[in-house]
Scaffold this motif. Structure first.
Motif, short mmCIF file in Angstrom:
data_model
loop_
_atom_site.label_atom_id
_atom_site.label_comp_id
_atom_site.label_asym_id
_atom_site.label_seq_id
_atom_site.Cartn_x
_atom_site.Cartn_y
_atom_site.Cartn_z
N PRO A 174 0.82 -1.23 0.00
CA PRO A 174 0.00 0.00 0.00
C PRO A 174 0.84 1.27 0.00
CG PRO A 174 -0.78 -1.57 1.66
CD PRO A 174 0.55 -2.07 1.18
N VAL A 175 0.35 2.26 -0.71
CA VAL A 175 0.99 3.57 -0.73
C VAL A 175 0.31 4.45 0.31
CG1 VAL A 175 1.46 5.63 -2.11
CG2 VAL A 175 1.58 3.35 -3.16
N PRO A 176 1.06 5.02 1.25
CA PRO A 176 0.43 5.87 2.28
C PRO A 176 -0.15 7.14 1.66
CG PRO A 176 2.81 6.02 2.41
CD PRO A 176 2.50 4.92 1.42
N VAL A 177 -1.27 7.59 2.22
CA VAL A 177 -1.98 8.76 1.70
C VAL A 177 -2.10 9.77 2.83
CG1 VAL A 177 -4.13 9.61 0.71
CG2 VAL A 177 -3.25 7.37 0.03
N LEU A 178 -1.72 11.00 2.57
CA LEU A 178 -1.88 12.11 3.51
C LEU A 178 -2.94 13.06 2.95
CD1 LEU A 178 -0.89 13.58 6.10
CD2 LEU A 178 0.66 14.87 4.63
N VAL A 179 -4.01 13.27 3.69
CA VAL A 179 -5.13 14.09 3.25
C VAL A 179 -5.10 15.40 4.02
CG1 VAL A 179 -7.63 14.24 3.05
CG2 VAL A 179 -6.50 12.03 2.76
N PHE A 180 -5.11 16.51 3.30
CA PHE A 180 -5.14 17.83 3.92
C PHE A 180 -6.60 18.21 4.17
CE2 PHE A 180 -0.75 18.13 2.81
CZ PHE A 180 -0.23 19.11 3.66
N GLU A 181 -6.99 18.10 5.42
CA GLU A 181 -8.37 18.45 5.79
C GLU A 181 -8.56 19.96 5.70
OE1 GLU A 181 -11.51 17.74 9.51
OE2 GLU A 181 -9.40 17.15 9.67
N GLY A 182 -9.77 20.34 5.27
CA GLY A 182 -10.09 21.76 5.14
C GLY A 182 -9.87 22.31 3.76
N GLU A 216 -5.59 2.36 7.91
CA GLU A 216 -4.26 2.50 8.52
C GLU A 216 -3.26 3.12 7.55
OE1 GLU A 216 -4.58 -1.45 6.52
OE2 GLU A 216 -5.79 -0.34 7.99
N SER A 217 -3.58 3.11 6.26
CA SER A 217 -2.70 3.72 5.26
C SER A 217 -3.06 5.17 4.97
CB SER A 217 -2.73 2.92 3.95
OG SER A 217 -2.27 1.61 4.16
N ILE A 218 -4.11 5.69 5.63
CA ILE A 218 -4.59 7.05 5.38
C ILE A 218 -4.37 7.89 6.64
CG2 ILE A 218 -6.58 8.47 4.79
CD1 ILE A 218 -7.74 6.09 3.31
N THR A 219 -3.72 9.03 6.47
CA THR A 219 -3.46 9.97 7.57
C THR A 219 -4.15 11.29 7.25
OG1 THR A 219 -1.31 8.93 7.99
CG2 THR A 219 -1.69 11.12 8.93
N ILE A 220 -4.82 11.83 8.24
CA ILE A 220 -5.51 13.11 8.08
C ILE A 220 -4.68 14.21 8.73
CG2 ILE A 220 -7.66 14.35 8.41
CD1 ILE A 220 -7.90 11.84 6.68
N PHE A 221 -4.39 15.25 7.97
CA PHE A 221 -3.62 16.39 8.49
C PHE A 221 -4.57 17.56 8.68
CE2 PHE A 221 -1.27 20.35 7.94
CZ PHE A 221 -0.28 20.20 8.90
N ASP A 222 -4.69 18.00 9.91
CA ASP A 222 -5.55 19.13 10.26
C ASP A 222 -4.67 20.26 10.75
OD1 ASP A 222 -7.53 20.87 10.94
OD2 ASP A 222 -8.38 19.65 12.57
N SER A 223 -4.55 21.30 9.95
CA SER A 223 -3.68 22.42 10.30
C SER A 223 -4.23 23.24 11.45
CB SER A 223 -3.46 23.32 9.08
OG SER A 223 -4.70 23.84 8.62
N GLU A 224 -5.51 23.07 11.80
CA GLU A 224 -6.11 23.83 12.88
C GLU A 224 -6.28 23.01 14.15
OE1 GLU A 224 -9.73 25.39 11.37
OE2 GLU A 224 -8.77 26.67 9.87
#
Length: 622
Positions: A303-311, A370-378
């Motif tokens: 699996p390729v890890p995925v970083l999602v920019f929330e917002g 488990e391969s998806i990470t959510i990034f919340d800048s706030e």
């Protein structure tokens, strides 16, 4: 093979060679009809006047006819050597010179040819990380806080690790935000600007201006606002223009990009390390196609890890919300599912069946959450975006702590290793940190050397004789390097090509450079004796000192047990007269030829005779 010849012999363009009308209008006439030339298009997207393929007098049947023929890339296009490659000079930039390499190539070009082009012809460095940015292709707005977090994090992660950033390359949507990040926060060093756009040739505005072989083309990034085509973003450094023979259609670049990412992923991250190049997907906004891209990434065998920019909106926010909803229970209630379906319908302006299908894609993505990470800048526990990108990459590798430490070493990010790998309670195999220390010394990673010392590595235990000699004998660059010349000067002899330097050679060099006022520890009798004992199990003749001894004296006069006859003292008791005579002879020999410049392999005939005479006389009289 010349550069131009290699590119033309390796890369091809595609042209449609059969006109199949895409219109459902049953209008038929000769091709000279003005209506046909202005309105009827082929399935490849070209008008009759733009088409290079032959006709059969009348226009063929349109879609829906009984004898309809479906247009395909393989059957209705032909390949020919590419006619568009060279450099682009983007106009309208006042801050810095914006130039980019580009090439037009077939959509089925092998990935190994692409990597060879980028490394050998374009002189890019092998990436230590691949950041594949996906998101909206239409223009959208980001809040200042989210935009700054994305821009600074992306550039820091890329420039600090030597990463490649892959985008669609157009001057719209997320690719435009990547270009703005490079413009605002990127380095002015062109060698550090590795932003690669993989763009369909057919959607590029004024792509005819790019036709030319190995030329510098001036390109205006600002296009016609009424045109359905897109311009190239001027802050990208390289462009791979995928051609499937169509005009005004996108999609042919998707498979080319996937194959290139996968091929780079299986390359070694560094010549000294066996780990592969990590790959991470970054999602910013995006439409329904982005959800399918994320699903394809996370359900691979590796699996390729995925970083999602929330917002950022749309697909990114949907992934973030459903990721939180399924944190405890992965089965959503009927009311929550209904709310998601309505939200998807309103967000993407689709009908209910398509919205339900997109919800199923989202739920399937959560099976690999488990391969998806959510990034919340706030968020309150705010983490820097570059750290989030790199930690997500490490987590996605599913590697052991040793391998993760090697990857962070290749990135030269000691902060990532300190906060995520060298943590309290982590168990390490015996010798694993010593190998990392050796790699850090050879790769000039000073911050890692300090980090390992802080974590208990003792240099006095680490730097054994064998490791020191290993460090001295590793050649970085040309084999004809400076230290080798110094040893030859100190020993006054020519070293063989396969000669391995020893610490005694290093001591001779130190004395040679400083002068007679200093004697190195490596040349003292105590060290030579210890070194001899360490190499005692070696086969006769394998030690460099035994070879030097053989070259200096004849086998008949060589004591079989002595490795260093020049510094050894006779063990028998001698009379005071013999002692005084030997001392006077020894001092005379040292005045004629100092011992530190008197290696056995470099002595002349009279020095050898004098040494043999002193040695034989001393033993005969004792």
């Amino acid at each position: 093979m010349a550069r131009r010849t290699w590119i033309q012999a390796t890369f091809y363009k595609r042209d449609c060679v059969k006109f199949l009308p895409a219109s459902r209008d049953h209008h038929r006439c000769y091709p000279v009809c003005q209506v046909c030339q202005s309105l009827v298009r082929c399935c490849c997207g070209r008008l009759i006047v733009e088409h290079v393929g032959p006709f059969s007098g009348l226009l063929g049947p349109g879609p829906g006819s009984a004898d309809e023929e479906e247009w395909s890339v393989t059957r209705h296009t032909r390949v020919s050597p590419t006619d568009a490659f060279g450099s682009l000079d983007f106009q309208g930039s006042t801050k810095r010179t914006c130039r980019a390499k580009y090439v037009r190539l077939s959509c089925d070009t092998p990935s190994e040819h692409l990597l060879q082009l980028m490394l050998k012809e374009w002189h890019m460095e092998m990436p230590k990380l691949v950041i594949s940015v996906h998101g909206g292709t239409d223009n959208f707005s980001l809040s200042p806080r989210v935009c700054q977090a994305f821009s600074t994090g992306l550039i820091r992660a890329a420039e600090s690790t030597g990463a490649w950033i892959l985008t669609d390359g157009i001057n719209m949507g997320v690719s435009r935000y990547v270009g703005d990040a490079v413009k605002e926060y990127g380095s002015h060093d062109h060698r550090k600007r590795n932003v690669v756009g993989i763009t369909p040739w057919g959607i590029i505005e004024n792509n005819s201006d790019l036709i030319g072989r190995d030329l510098l083309r001036h390109y205006q990034a600002l296009g016609n606002p009424l045109s359905k085509r897109a311009g190239l973003n001027g802050m990208h450094s390289h462009f791979l223009l995928a051609d499937d023979g169509t005009m005004g259609k996108s999609g042919c670049q998707v498979d080319l990009r996937k194959r290139l990412e996968r091929y780079i992923h299986f390359q070694k991250i560094h010549p000294r390390l066996h780990q592969h190049v990590p790959l991470v997907c970054v999602v910013v906004e995006g439409g329904p196609a982005v959800l399918s891209v994320v699903l394809e990434y996370v359900r691979r065998i590796s699996p390729v890890p995925v970083l999602v920019f929330e917002g950022t909106g749309k697909a990114a926010d949907l992934l973030a919300v459903i990721h939180k909803e399924t944190a405890v229970d992965r089965n959503l209630g009927l009311d929550i599912k209904e709310d998601f379906v309505l939200r998807i319908q309103d967000m993407f302006t689709v009908e209910r069946p398509e919205a339900t299908e997109l919800l199923n894609i989202l739920m399937e993505c959560m099976e690999h959450r488990e391969s998806i990470t959510i990034f919340d800048s706030e968020s309150e526990d705010f983490q820097e975006a570059d750290v989030a990108i790199l930690t997500t990459s490490l987590k996605g590798t599913r590697a052991s702590p040793d391998d993760q430490l090697s990857i962070s070493l290749a990135w030269d990010r000691a902060d990532i290793a300190r906060d995520n790998i060298l943590v309290y309670g982590q168990q390490w195999q015996i010798g694993s940190l010593e190998q990392t220390m050796l790699d850090a010394l050879l790769m000039d990673r000073v911050s890692f050397v300090k980090l390992l010392i802080e974590n208990g590595m003792t240099m006095s235990h680490f730097l054994t004789i064998s490791r020191l000699e290993q460090l001295y004998n590793i050649q970085k660059g040309s084999p004809d390097y400076f230290l080798r010349h110094l040893i030859e000067d100190a020993r006054q002899t020519r070293l063989p090509a396969v000669y391995k330097m020893t610490l005694i050679d290093i001591g001779m060099v130190i004395e040679y450079l400083i002068g007679g006022a200093y004697r190195s520890t490596y040349t003292r009798k105590s060290f030579r004796t210890m070194y001899s004992r360490l190499h005692a199990p070696m086969k006769e003749g394998s030690s460099p000192f035994s070879k030097a001894r053989k070259a200096a004296v004849t086998p008949e006069t060589t004591p079989p047990s002595s490795h260093f006859y020049r510094t050894a003292q006779p063990w028998r008791q001698c009379s005071s007269i013999v002692k005084r005579w030997r001392c006077s002879c020894g001092s005379m020999a040292s005045r004629l030829w100092p011992e530190r410049w008197w290696p056995a392999s470099s002595t002349g005939p009279w020095q050898r005779k004098l040494g043999r005479a002193i040695w034989m006389t001393a033993h005969l009289t004792s």
